[in-house]
Design a protein around this motif. Structure first.
Motif, short mmCIF file in Angstrom:
data_model
loop_
_atom_site.label_atom_id
_atom_site.label_comp_id
_atom_site.label_asym_id
_atom_site.label_seq_id
_atom_site.Cartn_x
_atom_site.Cartn_y
_atom_site.Cartn_z
N ASP A 145 1.03 -1.13 0.00
CA ASP A 145 0.09 0.07 0.06
C ASP A 145 0.88 1.15 0.05
O ASP A 145 2.10 1.16 0.63
CB ASP A 145 -0.84 0.22 1.18
N GLN A 146 0.39 2.25 -0.62
CA GLN A 146 1.03 3.60 -0.32
C GLN A 146 0.57 4.38 0.75
O GLN A 146 -0.48 4.64 0.72
CB GLN A 146 1.02 4.39 -1.84
N VAL A 147 1.35 4.71 1.62
CA VAL A 147 0.97 5.10 2.81
C VAL A 147 1.52 6.67 3.13
O VAL A 147 2.81 6.66 2.81
CB VAL A 147 1.35 4.15 4.15
N ASP A 148 0.61 7.57 3.49
CA ASP A 148 1.08 8.63 3.90
C ASP A 148 1.58 8.99 5.16
O ASP A 148 0.79 8.83 6.22
CB ASP A 148 -0.22 9.98 3.71
N VAL A 149 3.00 8.93 5.40
CA VAL A 149 3.34 9.07 6.75
C VAL A 149 3.11 10.15 7.71
O VAL A 149 2.79 10.34 8.86
CB VAL A 149 4.98 8.90 6.65
N ALA A 150 2.66 11.22 6.93
CA ALA A 150 2.35 12.50 7.81
C ALA A 150 1.35 12.40 8.37
O ALA A 150 0.82 12.88 9.31
CB ALA A 150 2.63 13.65 6.65
N ALA A 151 0.29 11.82 7.43
CA ALA A 151 -1.26 11.59 8.06
C ALA A 151 -1.26 10.53 9.13
O ALA A 151 -1.80 10.79 10.16
CB ALA A 151 -2.00 11.24 7.01
N PRO A 189 3.74 19.34 7.49
CA PRO A 189 3.00 19.86 6.54
C PRO A 189 2.50 19.34 5.10
O PRO A 189 1.19 19.67 4.57
CB PRO A 189 3.67 21.45 6.33
N GLU A 190 3.37 18.61 4.67
CA GLU A 190 3.08 18.08 3.41
C GLU A 190 2.97 16.53 3.58
O GLU A 190 3.60 15.87 4.48
CB GLU A 190 4.19 18.51 2.24
N ALA A 191 2.23 15.88 2.65
CA ALA A 191 2.12 14.38 2.53
C ALA A 191 3.29 13.78 1.99
O ALA A 191 4.24 14.20 1.10
CB ALA A 191 1.12 14.10 1.69
N ARG A 192 3.84 12.83 2.70
CA ARG A 192 5.16 12.00 2.19
C ARG A 192 4.75 10.48 2.23
O ARG A 192 4.21 9.92 3.14
CB ARG A 192 6.18 12.21 3.37
N TRP A 193 4.83 9.93 1.16
CA TRP A 193 4.49 8.61 0.80
C TRP A 193 5.44 7.73 0.88
O TRP A 193 6.60 8.06 0.35
CB TRP A 193 3.61 8.54 -0.77
N VAL A 194 5.20 6.58 1.35
CA VAL A 194 6.01 5.34 1.35
C VAL A 194 5.12 3.96 1.12
O VAL A 194 3.84 4.19 1.12
CB VAL A 194 6.69 5.15 2.60
N CYS A 195 5.93 2.89 0.67
CA CYS A 195 5.26 1.75 0.34
C CYS A 195 5.36 0.94 1.48
O CYS A 195 6.50 0.63 1.92
CB CYS A 195 5.77 1.24 -0.82
N VAL A 208 14.24 7.78 11.57
CA VAL A 208 13.72 6.84 10.81
C VAL A 208 13.71 7.21 9.32
O VAL A 208 13.10 8.09 9.27
CB VAL A 208 12.25 6.18 11.15
N ARG A 209 14.57 6.54 8.72
CA ARG A 209 14.63 6.95 7.24
C ARG A 209 14.04 5.96 6.28
O ARG A 209 14.35 4.65 6.46
CB ARG A 209 15.86 7.04 6.84
N LEU A 210 13.23 6.14 5.44
CA LEU A 210 12.18 5.10 4.68
C LEU A 210 12.44 5.61 3.35
O LEU A 210 12.47 6.58 2.93
CB LEU A 210 10.93 5.01 5.14
N PRO A 211 12.44 4.63 2.42
CA PRO A 211 12.56 4.87 1.02
C PRO A 211 11.06 5.30 0.47
O PRO A 211 10.04 4.98 0.89
CB PRO A 211 12.62 3.58 0.36
N ALA A 212 11.19 6.42 -0.39
CA ALA A 212 9.72 7.32 -0.59
C ALA A 212 9.09 6.41 -1.80
O ALA A 212 9.84 5.75 -2.52
CB ALA A 212 10.33 8.63 -1.18
N ALA A 213 7.92 6.51 -1.96
CA ALA A 213 7.08 6.07 -2.93
C ALA A 213 6.42 7.18 -3.84
O ALA A 213 6.44 8.29 -3.42
CB ALA A 213 5.97 5.22 -2.24
N ASP A 214 5.89 6.93 -4.93
CA ASP A 214 5.19 7.74 -5.73
C ASP A 214 4.02 8.15 -4.98
O ASP A 214 3.46 7.35 -4.54
CB ASP A 214 5.39 7.26 -7.32
N ARG A 215 3.79 9.32 -5.42
CA ARG A 215 2.41 9.90 -4.91
C ARG A 215 1.17 9.25 -5.75
O ARG A 215 1.30 9.13 -6.97
CB ARG A 215 2.30 11.39 -5.20
N PRO A 216 0.29 8.65 -4.85
CA PRO A 216 -0.90 7.82 -5.68
C PRO A 216 -1.59 8.65 -6.48
O PRO A 216 -1.70 10.15 -6.22
CB PRO A 216 -1.59 7.09 -4.43
#
Length: 467
Positions: A322-328, A349-355, A459-467
């Protein structure tokens, strides 16, 4: 005979025996082939030497005939059995001493071939000679032919001697080589046998022992080093398992003991209320049952944490897609601490997406927030931002902090520092260990840094594309 019989006997042999058998068979086959080539070469060389001698004699006789100086009997040198001069009608016109003067050495068909330059081998019995005879011819004017016969007996005896020598010498040589190879292979396999004995001596009580490492840098040396590394890893894993079981038993014993004590008190109070005609279930037992529920919840959380770590050790945790918004998620988790001892502020302040898996990431953030709230003095700050290479999640508190020497150790299971060993603070020492496992599951890392005052978990996570 059962076809599997040779295979069973082969597998009964030791590695040393197999190597010696293979080597001996190989050497014997090589020597046999070499001996055959040697005999054939010797035979060819002697035959050619015999032919050249006979041809030389025939040409000398022909030269005497051309010069008109051919005598009768014809003189011959050593090694030549006899010489005949035969005319076109097959009659012997001249011969050497001892040669037949009536019957030519060759039959009419063979005589024609000899006149054409053929070199023939005939049975010596028809010439009164023991063994095979080599006959060559040299044509003369007027249809005459010089026939020179040379016995092959000497050549046959030489070849027979060589064959006999080889038949005797080769088995002895193979036996000597097998004996030397047996010692050499035994010396070579000695380190392997030492490894086997060392492995047989390692038991559960002596698992800290290591296998002997032979000198050098060959395959056996590298095998011993690899096996010792494996033993070290197994010993480390076993140590972690022993510590894990001991710590888990200790952690489970505390809430279980508390639950048993409170239940015993509740039973006695209820019995006392019955004896004094007081309505059962009123008064102190309600408070005890509330405390008991707290311990049960703590025990359930601890069990869930242990189950998650056990599944992580077995590789049974699977990363979601799943593409998850870590900020939310950070804002959602921070909302649970509205009535906490210290405020939890979020800077996302902004959405950051990870898989990944929303529940696992939610637990990761929650464990970091729980740990920060437990040790913070005034507030906890949660931030989610772009790190340039992925998503960076930080949870910062202003508590006493963690010494640099302990910032890696705190991720071990059931680890508590000196200022956090109280059993009533709600911590089990598994929170940060779970955070590290969940970060690894999502392809990320977690580290601790100085926040001055306090500590910051990154915590550093690889970013995913915005859905």
């Amino acid at each position: 005979m059962n076809a599997s019989g040779p295979a069973r006997r082969w597998h009964r042999l030791t590695l040393r025996g197999r190597l010696i058998l293979i080597g001996s068979v190989g050497v014997a086959a090589g020597l046999a082939l070499g001996g055959l080539i040697l005999v054939r070469t010797l035979e060819f060389t002697l035959q050619r030497s015999l032919d050249e001698g006979a041809v030389g004699t025939a040409r000398d006789v022909a030269a005497l005939a051309h010069a008109g100086r051919l005598s009768d009997p014809i003189p011959v040198g050593g090694g030549v059995s006899f010489v005949q001069v035969v005319d076109g009608q097959g009659r012997v016109t001249a011969a050497s001493a001892g040669a037949d003067r009536l019957v030519p050495a060759l039959r009419p068909g063979d005589l024609t071939a000899a006149r054409g330059g053929a070199r023939l081998t005939v049975d010596g019995e028809q010439l009164g000679i023991t063994g095979a005879v080599r006959v060559v011819g040299e044509p003369l004017p007027g249809g005459r032919t010089v026939l020179v016969a040379v016995s092959e007996r000497g050549m046959a005896e030489s070849i027979s001697v060589v064959k006999g020598t080889l038949l005797v010498a080769f088995p002895i040589l193979v036996g000597l080589l097998a004996a030397v190879a047996w010692r050499v292979v035994g010396w070579t396999l000695a380190p392997v046998e030492a490894l086997r004995r060392g492995a047989a001596e390692i038991t559960g009580a002596s698992s800290a022992r290591r296998l002997p490492v032979p000198p050098g840098n060959d395959e056996v040396h590298r095998l011993a080093v690899t096996l010792n590394d494996m033993l070290a890893r197994l010993e480390s894993t076993r140590g972690r398992q022993r510590a894990f079981v001991a710590d888990a038993a200790h952690e489970l014993r505390s809430p279980l003991a508390s639950m048993r004590t409170q239940l015993e008190v509740a039973v006695r109070l209820d019995a006392a209320a019955t004896a004094t005609d007081t309505a059962p279930g009123s008064g102190p037992p309600a408070e005890l049952l509330t405390d008991l529920l707290t311990d049960v919840n703590r025990l359930a959380d601890l069990t869930n944490d242990l189950l998650l770590l056990a599944r992580a050790d077995e590789g049974a945790l699977h990363r979601g897609t799943d593409q998850v918004d870590v900020a939310a998620l950070a804002k959602e988790v921070a909302g649970r601490y509205a009535g906490a001892r210290v405020p939890v502020r979020v800077d996302a302040p902004e959405a950051r997406w990870v898989c990944g898996t929303p529940g696992a990431l939610r637990q990761l953030i929650g464990n970091l927030a729980d740990n920060a709230v437990r040790h913070a003095a005034g507030e906890v700050r949660v931030a989610v931002e772009d790190s340039g290479e992925g998503v960076l999640l930080t949870v910062t508190d202003d508590g006493p902090g963690v010494a640099p020497a302990d910032r890696e150790r705190v991720f071990d299971r059931f680890t508590r520092l000196d200022d956090a060993r109280a059993r009533d603070d709600g911590g089990s020492g598994l929170g940060l260990a779970i955070v590290r496992e969940l970060a690894r599951l999502h392809g990320g890392t977690v580290t601790l840094a100085d926040a001055g005052p306090g500590v910051r978990a990154e915590v550093r996570l690889p970013a995913a594309d915005r859905p």
